[in-house]
Design an enzyme around this catalytic site. Structure first.
Site, short mmCIF file in Angstrom:
data_model
loop_
_atom_site.label_atom_id
_atom_site.label_comp_id
_atom_site.label_asym_id
_atom_site.label_seq_id
_atom_site.Cartn_x
_atom_site.Cartn_y
_atom_site.Cartn_z
N TYR A 161 0.84 -1.21 0.00
CA TYR A 161 0.00 0.00 0.00
C TYR A 161 0.88 1.26 0.00
CZ TYR A 161 -3.85 2.99 1.76
OH TYR A 161 -4.80 3.96 1.94
N LYS A 187 1.04 4.15 -2.81
CA LYS A 187 0.63 5.51 -2.46
C LYS A 187 1.74 6.53 -2.71
CE LYS A 187 -3.66 4.93 -1.21
NZ LYS A 187 -4.69 5.29 -2.19
P1 NAI Z 1 -13.57 2.36 1.01
O1 NAI Z 1 -13.24 0.92 1.07
O2 NAI Z 1 -14.76 2.84 1.75
O3 NAI Z 1 -13.71 2.84 -0.51
C1 NAI Z 1 -12.92 2.35 -1.52
C2 NAI Z 1 -13.84 2.06 -2.69
O4 NAI Z 1 -13.06 1.65 -3.82
C3 NAI Z 1 -14.80 0.91 -2.39
O5 NAI Z 1 -16.13 1.36 -2.59
C4 NAI Z 1 -14.40 -0.18 -3.36
O6 NAI Z 1 -15.48 -0.97 -3.81
C5 NAI Z 1 -13.77 0.62 -4.48
N1 NAI Z 1 -12.86 -0.17 -5.29
C6 NAI Z 1 -11.90 -1.02 -4.86
N2 NAI Z 1 -11.27 -1.58 -5.88
C7 NAI Z 1 -11.82 -1.08 -7.01
C8 NAI Z 1 -11.56 -1.28 -8.39
N3 NAI Z 1 -10.60 -2.13 -8.81
N4 NAI Z 1 -12.30 -0.58 -9.28
C9 NAI Z 1 -13.27 0.27 -8.87
N5 NAI Z 1 -13.55 0.48 -7.56
C10 NAI Z 1 -12.84 -0.19 -6.65
O7 NAI Z 1 -12.28 3.13 1.52
P2 NAI Z 1 -12.00 4.71 1.71
O8 NAI Z 1 -11.44 4.88 3.05
O9 NAI Z 1 -13.15 5.51 1.29
O10 NAI Z 1 -10.78 4.89 0.68
C11 NAI Z 1 -10.83 5.71 -0.46
C12 NAI Z 1 -9.41 6.02 -0.88
O11 NAI Z 1 -8.77 6.80 0.13
C13 NAI Z 1 -8.53 4.79 -1.07
O12 NAI Z 1 -7.67 5.00 -2.16
C14 NAI Z 1 -7.74 4.73 0.21
O13 NAI Z 1 -6.53 4.05 0.06
C15 NAI Z 1 -7.54 6.21 0.47
N6 NAI Z 1 -7.22 6.51 1.85
C16 NAI Z 1 -8.14 6.38 2.84
C17 NAI Z 1 -7.80 6.70 4.13
C18 NAI Z 1 -8.78 6.67 5.25
O14 NAI Z 1 -8.41 7.11 6.36
N7 NAI Z 1 -10.00 6.20 5.02
C19 NAI Z 1 -6.42 7.07 4.50
C20 NAI Z 1 -5.56 7.26 3.37
C21 NAI Z 1 -5.95 6.96 2.10
#
Ligand code: NAI
Length: 301
Positions: free
Chosen positions: A166, A170
């Site tokens: 990851y 990132k």
């Molecule tokens: P989440 O799991 O709620 O949302 C991620 C979404 O991406 C999910 O709805 C999932 O179905 C979708 N997804 C996964 N693989 C996919 C693919 N191959 N094609 C299309 N859609 C796909 O997680 P969250 O927290 O909302 O994360 C969103 C972004 O923010 C991610 O990139 C995560 O790494 C990043 N992030 C989040 C943090 C946090 O504190 N929540 C911290 C740092 C980064």
């Protein structure tokens, strides 16, 4: 000052079925953008698929009076990424904004991490952001306008135990943004990176539940909307964002130490404190600028 409106603009938000992406899509749509709500609909580790999450968010936007279309393609495959951009073009006739947000986790200590776990995480975060942006790029270039947001993480910028895959992905996104900011400059394509912290299904096991509201995704999307707006002139920058705090993150170089003549490993050892000095810093706008700093130091020595 006028509100930041997206009337006439078309935005793609990947991974918009849950968490941060969902909030970005809702905020952009509420500001008048026509939104492609992309989400593969799988589990947190990327397994499985469902059209439900993208459909629900698109429906919510329409219920709120906005314009959206769901898309269930996979950002990690070239046909999937192309289909996402094609959805924007066929439904709305253009694409102005690409918010690369889709993400998965396969956390493991490095010794236990398999190549498959490494590849899967890079495949969605880094390769997926490349593929979707790459599919949109010719359209952004031709129209002489585009705003791209990439989603990094403090885990990549600063390190995180058990997340070698990851963190690599990132930090890779920072390199992608730095390069594309230079390539997009001539075409008014701005590309910036966010490093959020927010309470979502991805962090529900890590963050204390009492911070769920204080660290809600609604404190991240405003930065995304600003970076996605025509008024934003920043490009190639990285911003951490959480709970109402936004901070620029810098890739900086210290003053350095220069030895005239032959350089030996022992010289490096003996100058280690000077080499590690971090003040005063320079923040080069590109590798070319960093090389100019080097040339100046060589001339002055
Ligand atoms: P989440 O799991 O709620 O949302 C991620 C979404 O991406 C999910 O709805 C999932 O179905 C979708 N997804 C996964 N693989 C996919 C693919 N191959 N094609 C299309 N859609 C796909 O997680 P969250 O927290 O909302 O994360 C969103 C972004 O923010 C991610 O990139 C995560 O790494 C990043 N992030 C989040 C943090 C946090 O504190 N929540 C911290 C740092 C980064």
């Amino acid at each position: 000052m006028a509100d930041l409106s997206f009337g006439g603009r078309v935005a793609i938000v990947t991974g918009a079925g849950h968490g941060l992406g969902r909030e970005h899509a809702l905020d952009l749509a509420a500001r008048g953008a026509k939104v492609v709500v992309n989400d593969l609909g799988g589990a947190l580790d990327g397994t499985g698929a469902s059209s439900g999450p993208a459909r629900d968010v698109a429906e919510q936007i329409r219920k709120d009076g906005g314009t959206a279309v769901p898309n269930g393609d996979n950002v990690a495959t070239q046909p999937g990424a192309e289909a996402i951009v094609e959805t924007a073009l066929s439904e709305f006739g253009r694409v102005d904004v690409v918010v690369n947000n889709a993400g998965i986790l396969r956390d493991k200590s490095f010794v236990k991490m398999t190549t498959q776990e490494f590849d899967a995480v890079l495949g969605v975060h880094l390769r997926g952001s490349f593929l979707v942006t790459h599919a949109a790029w010719p359209h952004l270039r031709t129209q002489g306008y585009g705003r791209v947001v990439l989603t990094s993480s403090p885990a990549g910028l600063f390190g995180s135990f058990g997340q070698a895959n990851y963190a690599s992905a990132k930090m890779g996104l920072v390199g992608l943004a730095k390069a594309l900011a230079l390539e997009g400059a001539k075409y008014d394509i701005k590309i910036n990176v966010i490093a959020p912290v927010a309470y979502t299904r991805m962090t529900a096991d890590l963050l204390p539940p009492e911070l769920a509201e204080r660290l809600g995704p609604q404190f991240v999307s405003p930065l995304v909307c600003y970076l996605a707006h025509a008024e934003c002139s920043a490009s190639g920058q990285v911003y951490s964002v959480a709970g109402g705090r936004v901070a620029r993150v810098l890739v900086a170089e210290g003053p350095g130490w220069l030895k005239k003549g032959a350089l030996r490993a022992e010289d490096v050892r003996d100058a280690w404190d000077q080499i590690n000095a971090d003040q005063p810093q320079v923040v080069p706008a590109g590798a070319g600028e960093q090389t100019e700093v080097l040339f100046r130091a060589l001339q002055d020595s």
